[in-house]
Design an enzyme around this catalytic site. Structure first.
Site, PDB file in Angstrom:
ATOM      1  N   LYS A 106      14.442 -33.087 -15.028  1.00 24.30           N
ATOM      2  CA  LYS A 106      14.943 -34.141 -14.145  1.00 24.30           C
ATOM      3  C   LYS A 106      15.501 -35.307 -14.970  1.00 24.30           C
ATOM      4  O   LYS A 106      16.609 -35.780 -14.711  1.00 24.30           O
ATOM      5  CB  LYS A 106      13.825 -34.653 -13.217  1.00 24.30           C
ATOM      6  CG  LYS A 106      13.206 -33.554 -12.340  1.00 24.30           C
ATOM      7  CD  LYS A 106      12.153 -34.097 -11.397  1.00 24.30           C
ATOM      8  CE  LYS A 106      10.910 -34.628 -12.074  1.00 24.30           C
ATOM      9  NZ  LYS A 106      10.037 -33.602 -12.680  1.00 24.30           N
ATOM     10  N   ARG A 130       7.057 -38.131  -4.928  1.00 23.65           N
ATOM     11  CA  ARG A 130       6.178 -37.086  -5.455  1.00 23.65           C
ATOM     12  C   ARG A 130       5.066 -36.733  -4.480  1.00 23.65           C
ATOM     13  O   ARG A 130       4.241 -35.871  -4.786  1.00 23.65           O
ATOM     14  CB  ARG A 130       5.559 -37.567  -6.770  1.00 23.65           C
ATOM     15  CG  ARG A 130       6.150 -36.894  -8.021  1.00 23.65           C
ATOM     16  CD  ARG A 130       5.461 -37.484  -9.237  1.00 23.65           C
ATOM     17  NE  ARG A 130       5.601 -36.713 -10.430  1.00 23.65           N
ATOM     18  CZ  ARG A 130       6.529 -36.902 -11.352  1.00 23.65           C
ATOM     19  NH1 ARG A 130       7.479 -37.786 -11.167  1.00 23.65           N
ATOM     20  NH2 ARG A 130       6.519 -36.182 -12.454  1.00 23.65           N
ATOM     21  N   ARG A 178       8.303 -30.893 -26.196  1.00 23.18           N
ATOM     22  CA  ARG A 178       8.494 -32.339 -26.033  1.00 23.18           C
ATOM     23  C   ARG A 178       7.300 -33.093 -26.615  1.00 23.18           C
ATOM     24  O   ARG A 178       7.454 -34.149 -27.204  1.00 23.18           O
ATOM     25  CB  ARG A 178       8.667 -32.674 -24.540  1.00 23.18           C
ATOM     26  CG  ARG A 178       9.105 -34.110 -24.314  1.00 23.18           C
ATOM     27  CD  ARG A 178       9.412 -34.403 -22.850  1.00 23.18           C
ATOM     28  NE  ARG A 178       8.203 -34.469 -22.046  1.00 23.18           N
ATOM     29  CZ  ARG A 178       8.183 -34.657 -20.730  1.00 23.18           C
ATOM     30  NH1 ARG A 178       9.318 -34.772 -20.059  1.00 23.18           N
ATOM     31  NH2 ARG A 178       7.056 -34.721 -20.066  1.00 23.18           N
ATOM     32  N   ARG A 199      -1.157 -31.406 -14.717  1.00 20.25           N
ATOM     33  CA  ARG A 199       0.084 -31.916 -14.105  1.00 20.25           C
ATOM     34  C   ARG A 199       0.755 -30.846 -13.260  1.00 20.25           C
ATOM     35  O   ARG A 199       1.308 -31.121 -12.208  1.00 20.25           O
ATOM     36  CB  ARG A 199       1.032 -32.435 -15.185  1.00 20.25           C
ATOM     37  CG  ARG A 199       0.483 -33.686 -15.858  1.00 20.25           C
ATOM     38  CD  ARG A 199       1.372 -34.166 -16.964  1.00 20.25           C
ATOM     39  NE  ARG A 199       2.663 -34.563 -16.453  1.00 20.25           N
ATOM     40  CZ  ARG A 199       3.762 -34.634 -17.169  1.00 20.25           C
ATOM     41  NH1 ARG A 199       3.746 -34.318 -18.437  1.00 20.25           N
ATOM     42  NH2 ARG A 199       4.887 -35.012 -16.619  1.00 20.25           N
ATOM     43  N   ARG A 252       4.109 -39.087 -25.996  1.00 19.89           N
ATOM     44  CA  ARG A 252       3.509 -39.321 -24.677  1.00 19.89           C
ATOM     45  C   ARG A 252       2.131 -38.683 -24.605  1.00 19.89           C
ATOM     46  O   ARG A 252       1.988 -37.484 -24.865  1.00 19.89           O
ATOM     47  CB  ARG A 252       4.412 -38.747 -23.574  1.00 19.89           C
ATOM     48  CG  ARG A 252       5.521 -39.680 -23.180  1.00 19.89           C
ATOM     49  CD  ARG A 252       6.492 -39.041 -22.228  1.00 19.89           C
ATOM     50  NE  ARG A 252       5.893 -38.475 -21.013  1.00 19.89           N
ATOM     51  CZ  ARG A 252       6.603 -38.011 -19.982  1.00 19.89           C
ATOM     52  NH1 ARG A 252       7.930 -38.066 -20.024  1.00 19.89           N
ATOM     53  NH2 ARG A 252       6.005 -37.504 -18.931  1.00 19.89           N
TER      54      ARG A 252
HETATM   55  P1  B4P Z   1      12.515 -33.676 -18.875  1.00 25.51           P
HETATM   56  O1  B4P Z   1      13.931 -33.946 -18.512  1.00 25.51           O
HETATM   57  O2  B4P Z   1      11.836 -34.729 -19.725  1.00 25.51           O
HETATM   58  O3  B4P Z   1      11.603 -33.366 -17.610  1.00 25.51           O
HETATM   59  P2  B4P Z   1      11.119 -34.183 -16.348  1.00 25.51           P
HETATM   60  O4  B4P Z   1      11.225 -33.213 -15.228  1.00 25.51           O
HETATM   61  O5  B4P Z   1      11.895 -35.474 -16.200  1.00 25.51           O
HETATM   62  O6  B4P Z   1       9.619 -34.565 -16.750  1.00 25.51           O
HETATM   63  P3  B4P Z   1       8.312 -35.238 -16.140  1.00 25.51           P
HETATM   64  O7  B4P Z   1       8.031 -34.692 -14.790  1.00 25.51           O
HETATM   65  O8  B4P Z   1       7.318 -35.041 -17.223  1.00 25.51           O
HETATM   66  O9  B4P Z   1       8.464 -36.789 -16.064  1.00 25.51           O
HETATM   67  P4  B4P Z   1       8.082 -38.089 -15.248  1.00 25.51           P
HETATM   68  O10 B4P Z   1       8.443 -39.126 -16.221  1.00 25.51           O
HETATM   69  O11 B4P Z   1       8.773 -38.093 -13.920  1.00 25.51           O
HETATM   70  O12 B4P Z   1      12.484 -32.283 -19.613  1.00 25.51           O
HETATM   71  C1  B4P Z   1      11.314 -31.783 -20.209  1.00 25.51           C
HETATM   72  C2  B4P Z   1      11.614 -31.240 -21.598  1.00 25.51           C
HETATM   73  O13 B4P Z   1      12.462 -30.082 -21.483  1.00 25.51           O
HETATM   74  C3  B4P Z   1      12.366 -32.207 -22.498  1.00 25.51           C
HETATM   75  O14 B4P Z   1      11.814 -32.141 -23.787  1.00 25.51           O
HETATM   76  C4  B4P Z   1      13.803 -31.702 -22.510  1.00 25.51           C
HETATM   77  O15 B4P Z   1      14.454 -31.964 -23.722  1.00 25.51           O
HETATM   78  C5  B4P Z   1      13.617 -30.213 -22.300  1.00 25.51           C
HETATM   79  N1  B4P Z   1      14.708 -29.599 -21.542  1.00 25.51           N
HETATM   80  C6  B4P Z   1      15.374 -30.158 -20.495  1.00 25.51           C
HETATM   81  N2  B4P Z   1      16.310 -29.296 -20.040  1.00 25.51           N
HETATM   82  C7  B4P Z   1      16.211 -28.162 -20.821  1.00 25.51           C
HETATM   83  C8  B4P Z   1      16.908 -26.911 -20.852  1.00 25.51           C
HETATM   84  N3  B4P Z   1      17.900 -26.640 -19.995  1.00 25.51           N
HETATM   85  N4  B4P Z   1      16.530 -25.993 -21.760  1.00 25.51           N
HETATM   86  C9  B4P Z   1      15.527 -26.251 -22.636  1.00 25.51           C
HETATM   87  N5  B4P Z   1      14.845 -27.424 -22.676  1.00 25.51           N
HETATM   88  C10 B4P Z   1      15.195 -28.367 -21.783  1.00 25.51           C
HETATM   89  O16 B4P Z   1       6.488 -38.160 -14.916  1.00 25.51           O
HETATM   90  C11 B4P Z   1       5.461 -38.560 -15.818  1.00 25.51           C
HETATM   91  C12 B4P Z   1       4.179 -39.041 -15.093  1.00 25.51           C
HETATM   92  O17 B4P Z   1       4.424 -40.320 -14.444  1.00 25.51           O
HETATM   93  C13 B4P Z   1       3.600 -38.191 -13.956  1.00 25.51           C
HETATM   94  O18 B4P Z   1       2.775 -37.138 -14.413  1.00 25.51           O
HETATM   95  C14 B4P Z   1       2.794 -39.254 -13.135  1.00 25.51           C
HETATM   96  O19 B4P Z   1       1.545 -39.531 -13.709  1.00 25.51           O
HETATM   97  C15 B4P Z   1       3.646 -40.486 -13.235  1.00 25.51           C
HETATM   98  N6  B4P Z   1       4.580 -40.611 -12.092  1.00 25.51           N
HETATM   99  C16 B4P Z   1       5.948 -40.565 -12.180  1.00 25.51           C
HETATM  100  N7  B4P Z   1       6.504 -40.696 -10.956  1.00 25.51           N
HETATM  101  C17 B4P Z   1       5.465 -40.828 -10.060  1.00 25.51           C
HETATM  102  C18 B4P Z   1       5.407 -40.977  -8.642  1.00 25.51           C
HETATM  103  N8  B4P Z   1       6.522 -41.002  -7.892  1.00 25.51           N
HETATM  104  N9  B4P Z   1       4.179 -41.056  -8.065  1.00 25.51           N
HETATM  105  C19 B4P Z   1       3.074 -41.037  -8.784  1.00 25.51           C
HETATM  106  N10 B4P Z   1       3.045 -40.899 -10.141  1.00 25.51           N
HETATM  107  C20 B4P Z   1       4.237 -40.792 -10.785  1.00 25.51           C
END
Ligand code: B4P
Length: 191
Positions: free
Chosen positions: A14, A89, A128, A146, A134
């Site tokens: 995302k 979420r 990552r 998670r 993190r």
């Molecule tokens: P990312 O792009 O980092 O993935 P994400 O889905 O954004 O991650 P996440 O769910 O952890 O984040 P958030 O900050 O929202 O990609 C992951 C990895 O894959 C990266 O290393 C990237 O380089 C790699 N990658 C991407 N695309 C690829 C591809 N095509 N091929 C290979 N590799 C690839 O959440 C973090 C925490 O914040 C939650 O657990 C929660 O505690 C809190 N939080 C956030 N929003 C919340 C909400 N609305 N309510 C309550 N808590 C919340």
């Protein structure tokens, strides 16, 4: 206005895709993960309260993230649209977002659901974890937590939007550019 939700499990890309989408479509990027990490790094009261939940792989309480998103929407009155990344979420967060947007007479256009299998998600998050610094990436037990929290509390959000016919599945595996092309194809239907 163009209001998009980028939806998917932790590690589905995302954050990665959001960076490209906001540049292409000139949207305001609202990532609750990024906003919370900023609050933690500047040691605000909100950040200190959120840190414990995040480090354990749990969700931060709804009222905290809803308040944060409401403030960001209000702070951008001239926005051409918003890209919601990692929010909503939970179903209560989705309902609160509907209320916030209906006050502005601008609904969610579509929910783009990135499809990635669990084995690939874990592989990405382990990788990552080697560089991100993190705490929620560092421990396999927290990563598992998670994914479990996602299935229990976040997956029902897709059901909530399905009842309004707003969910589109997009392939989330393969090259970043191919996934971006798949997302763009869906978004262009609204432009
Ligand atoms: P990312 O792009 O980092 O993935 P994400 O889905 O954004 O991650 P996440 O769910 O952890 O984040 P958030 O900050 O929202 O990609 C992951 C990895 O894959 C990266 O290393 C990237 O380089 C790699 N990658 C991407 N695309 C690829 C591809 N095509 N091929 C290979 N590799 C690839 O959440 C973090 C925490 O914040 C939650 O657990 C929660 O505690 C809190 N939080 C956030 N929003 C919340 C909400 N609305 N309510 C309550 N808590 C919340």
């Amino acid at each position: 206005m163009l209001n998009l939700i980028l939806f998917g499990p932790p590690g589905s890309g995302k954050g990665t895709q959001s960076e490209k989408l906001v540049e292409k479509y000139h949207l305001i990027h609202l990532s609750t993960g990024d906003l919370l990490r900023k609050e933690i790094s500047t040691k605000t009261e909100l950040g200190l309260a959120a840190q414990g939940y995040m480090n354990e792989g749990k969700l931060v309480p709804d009222e905290v993230v809803i308040g944060m998103i409401g403030n960001c929407i209000d702070a951008n009155p001239a926005a051409k649209g918003f890209l919601f990344d990692g929010f909503p979420r939970t179903v209560p967060q989705a309902k609160a977002l509907d209320t916030l947007l209906s006050a502005k007479s601008t609904p969610i256009n579509t929910v783009l659901f990135l499809q990635v299998n669990e084995e690939e998600l874990i592989k990405r998050l382990v990788k990552r974890g080697e560089t991100s610094g993190r705490a929620d990436d560092a421990d396999p037990a927290i990563q598992k937590k998670r994914q479990d929290v996602y299935k229990e509390q976040t997956l029902p959000v897709s059901g909530y939007y399905q009842q309004f016919d707003k969910v589109v599945n997009v392939i989330g595996e393969g090259s970043i550019d191919d996934i971006f092309a798949g997302l763009s194809k869906e978004i262009d239907k609204f432009n």
